[in-house]
Design an enzyme around this catalytic site. Structure first.
Site, short mmCIF file in Angstrom:
data_model
loop_
_atom_site.label_atom_id
_atom_site.label_comp_id
_atom_site.label_asym_id
_atom_site.label_seq_id
_atom_site.Cartn_x
_atom_site.Cartn_y
_atom_site.Cartn_z
N CYS A 163 -7.07 -13.98 -66.80
CA CYS A 163 -8.34 -14.53 -67.25
C CYS A 163 -8.25 -15.06 -68.67
O CYS A 163 -7.39 -15.88 -68.97
CB CYS A 163 -9.40 -13.43 -67.12
SG CYS A 163 -11.08 -13.97 -67.37
N HIS A 181 -8.41 -14.38 -62.57
CA HIS A 181 -9.05 -13.32 -63.33
C HIS A 181 -9.22 -12.06 -62.50
O HIS A 181 -8.96 -12.04 -61.30
CB HIS A 181 -10.35 -13.79 -63.94
CG HIS A 181 -11.49 -13.96 -62.98
ND1 HIS A 181 -12.48 -14.85 -63.20
CD2 HIS A 181 -11.79 -13.34 -61.82
CE1 HIS A 181 -13.34 -14.77 -62.21
NE2 HIS A 181 -12.96 -13.86 -61.37
#
Lengths: 410, 244
Positions: free
Chosen positions: B95, B195
């Site tokens: 992420c 992510h």
């Protein structure tokens, strides 16, 4: 009223009428959408003469809180259809019920600032702010900042009712110059043994220092304090000692207090509020019981980590014992991103009799359970059990209700 | 045998179920009778405690949270982490974490935020000129295997010569939506724009990192006992089928 507004209302009313007459099932949003396209400021005109407009905003508990307020206020009150909580849903309600005594609306978190540009409510209720569908709403702080700006400019006649146990909402409350009232649990017997992983506001919204918690009820809702700056928890106007929730679940106690404080602000006395709440029946899929052929199914909408944790806690604490079915979809109303299931504390609930999983992302939820030490059964349909708990995401909840009751609700 | 997993700011860098990766490290080690312990790397954590880690993980932070931790990460944790990664300690950064590890991050307003400079790459945010990259992703590794994930980022990352791309993007945006790269590899560290819980559906990457951690720690190759990963690969393949 100018011609454009007039045409907008007439068109909306016509769509509303057609939708109901032919049972098209689009009456919750389409009349408003049509009116909105003709007159973008239509909400301003429709709400102008409404004396009592109540808005309920927050991540969790909107639908139940609205239904509780409506139950207390009785026949003279109308509300938008659950989930139809964008401006088109509010407008559709005004068009459908032009002369209601009370308008009670649940409002989408991201929509609230826009709605406040056109409408001056008598009361705004702020329930809580948790991470939810980050692909759609963005981060909790982004929503909170937009609320702060929107509520900072609110008319002084508006009462804002705020959850004191949510530090970020209490911070917003402290910045409002008008009338603010607070509700909070104030009941240490409901504290969790330890902090959950799924929290958002555990750093001071005012100074950024780590908050300390004497106890948490769930997520970051609790008895908080900042040891670094002057920001302190507000004094509550109602607490859990004042009203009893008609539904299981700590989160429903919050909904009850929010609704009760709203009713008291409208001048309804405590005894009448308590009496009215005993007649409350749950909203669609929110701790709703459906009985089919003597088999009982309890549905708890579970669409974000905090809501999910509270659903699991409610199942564990309930006298109703049965297998648990988790239904995970990843459609637009659910959020496309299902990463959040790893923030749910399944590890604490290994002892349910059995887990079933289903939905678009049944394999993802099965994998999550595997790493929590749970072996679920993947199913395509609702299993045959005498008592079954179902924890669905939003679109899954609608599908399941449709299957069980044979009718559509949205 | 045991490994120690260092988790960067678990309270602040946890936005999208990032801890799923930690669960995967722990379980996949335990299932092979490798003991694990987790060091939560926070403000008060000392260099010595960080140096005791055999594997480092960093998740995604929201903007406000990133602001709270960035100075501490850069000034107090940066030097020791840089040294560890230099000697081969593996790491996984998902992420927004990789953005902090590059040379800099240019915000939408043109402000240049200095990073740790561990990965030879830079990230730019083009403000409203370019939309966020949101959606399911599929990538192909140099060895032909696939990775699946979900991305949600506003910044675009451009790699320098000091790193290799982690994968070639097949579905989604990847680093910048221009050059087809996804993520970056520096020594034994992996950065990816996927992510949250990246490892559950990518068990091969999880095992690669555990294996490297053991190799560096015990100074020899230690073969990992195979596990029953049928559910992991079923979930992985479901994404491949649905999104290609």
């Amino acid at each position: 009223m100018n011609l454009r507004t007039h045409v907008a209302i007439t068109a909306g009313t016509f769509v509303s009428f057609v939708s109901r007459t032919f049972r098209l099932g689009a009456g919750a949003t389409w009349p408003g959408e049509v009116a909105l396209r003709i007159q973008p400021r239509i909400l301003r005109y429709l709400s102008k003469d409404a004396k009592h407009v109540i808005l309920v905003a927050g991540t969790n508990g909107k639908t139940t809180t609205v239904k509780m307020i409506k139950t207390i206020l009785g026949n003279n009150a109308v509300s938008n259809t659950s989930g139809a909580n964008l401006d088109n849903g509010l407008i559709s309600t005004f068009i459908r019920y032009p002369n209601a005594g009370y308008y009670i609306f649940e409002v989408d978190e991201a929509t609230l600032p826009n709605v406040l540009k056109d409408l001056t409510p008598e009361i705004i209720v702020l329930t809580n702010l948790f991470r939810d569908q980050l692909d759609r709403y963005g981060e909790v702080d982004t929503i909170a900042e937009k609320w702060l700006v929107a509520l900072g400019g609110i008319e002084r006649q508006t009462n804002v009712i705020v959850n004191a146990d949510d530090p970020h909402l209490a911070f917003i409350g402290s910045k409002i110059t008008g009338k603010v009232k607070y509700f909070g649990l104030e009941d240490p017997s409901l504290f969790l043994p330890k902090m959950q992983h799924a929290t958002d506001t555990i750093y001071c919204p005012n100074c950024g220092a780590r908050l300390t918690f004497a106890g948490v009820y769930y997520s970051h809702l609790g008895k908080w304090a900042c040891g670094n700056c002057s920001f302190t928890p507000p004094k509550e106007d109602v607490t859990a000692a004042d009203f009893t929730s008609p539904l299981e679940g700590v989160y429903n106690t919050y909904n009850t207090l929010a609704a009760a404080l709203t009713a008291q602000t409208l001048g309804i006395n405590k005894a009448d509020v308590r009496e009215a709440l005993t007649h409350f029946t749950p909203a669609f899929g929110r701790m709703e019981t459906i009985v089919v052929n003597d088999k009982r199914i309890k549905i708890l909408l579970s669409k974000n980590p905090t809501g999910y944790n509270e659903s699991l806690r409610t199942v564990a604490a309930s006298v109703d014992k049965g297998p648990v079915m988790l239904v995970l979809n990843d459609r637009i109303p659910d959020g496309r991103d299902i990463s959040w299931i790893w923030d749910v504390d399944f590890e604490a609930y290994r002892n349910f009799p059995k887990y079933y999983v289903s939905g678009d992302r049944s394999l993802d939820i099965a994998l999550r359970l595997k790493y929590a030490g749970i072996q679920p059964t993947v199913v395509a349909d609702i299993p045959d059990e005498n008592m079954l708990w179902i924890l669905p995401t939003y679109s899954a909840m609608l599908e399941i209700r449709k299957k069980l009751t044979g009718r559509k609700i949205l | 045998m045991n490994i120690t997993i260092g988790w960067l700011y678990p309270e602040l860098m946890s936005t999208y179920g990032d801890r799923g990766n930690i669960f995967v490290f722990i379980k996949r080690s335990e299932w092979r009778h490798i003991k694990t312990s987790v060091v939560r790397i926070e403000f008060k954590t000392t260099d010595k405690e960080i140096e005791s880690c055999d594997l480092i993980f960093g998740g995604g932070a929201q903007d406000r949270q990133q602001g709270i931790l960035i100075d501490d990460l850069r000034e107090r944790k940066g030097p020791v982490l840089k040294k560890m990664f230099g000697r081969g300690i593996p790491g996984l950064f998902v992420c927004g974490a990789p953005q902090l590890l590059g040379h800099y991050y240019m915000t939408g307003d043109g402000e240049k935020l200095e990073g740790l400079g561990i990965f030879d790459m830079v990230t730019k945010h083009f403000g409203k000129k370019k939309p966020r990259c949101i959606g399911n992703t599929i990538g192909k590794l140099p060895d032909g295997k696939t990775i699946v994930g979900f991305e949600n980022h506003g910044g675009r990352t451009y790699l320098g010569n000091g790193v290799k791309p982690f994968a070639t993007i097949i579905k989604g945006c990847g680093n910048n939506g221009e050059d087809g790269t996804e993520g970056a590899v520096y020594k034994n560290c992996i950065a990816t724009y996927s992510h949250g819980p990246f490892l559950p559906k990518n068990p091969h990457i999880a095992d690669q990192l555990i294996s490297k951690a053991l190799e560096i720690k015990y100074q020899k190759k230690i073969p990992l006992k195979p596990l029953d990963d049928s559910l992991e690969w079923q979930a992985h393949k479901a994404i491949l089928q649905r999104f290609t």
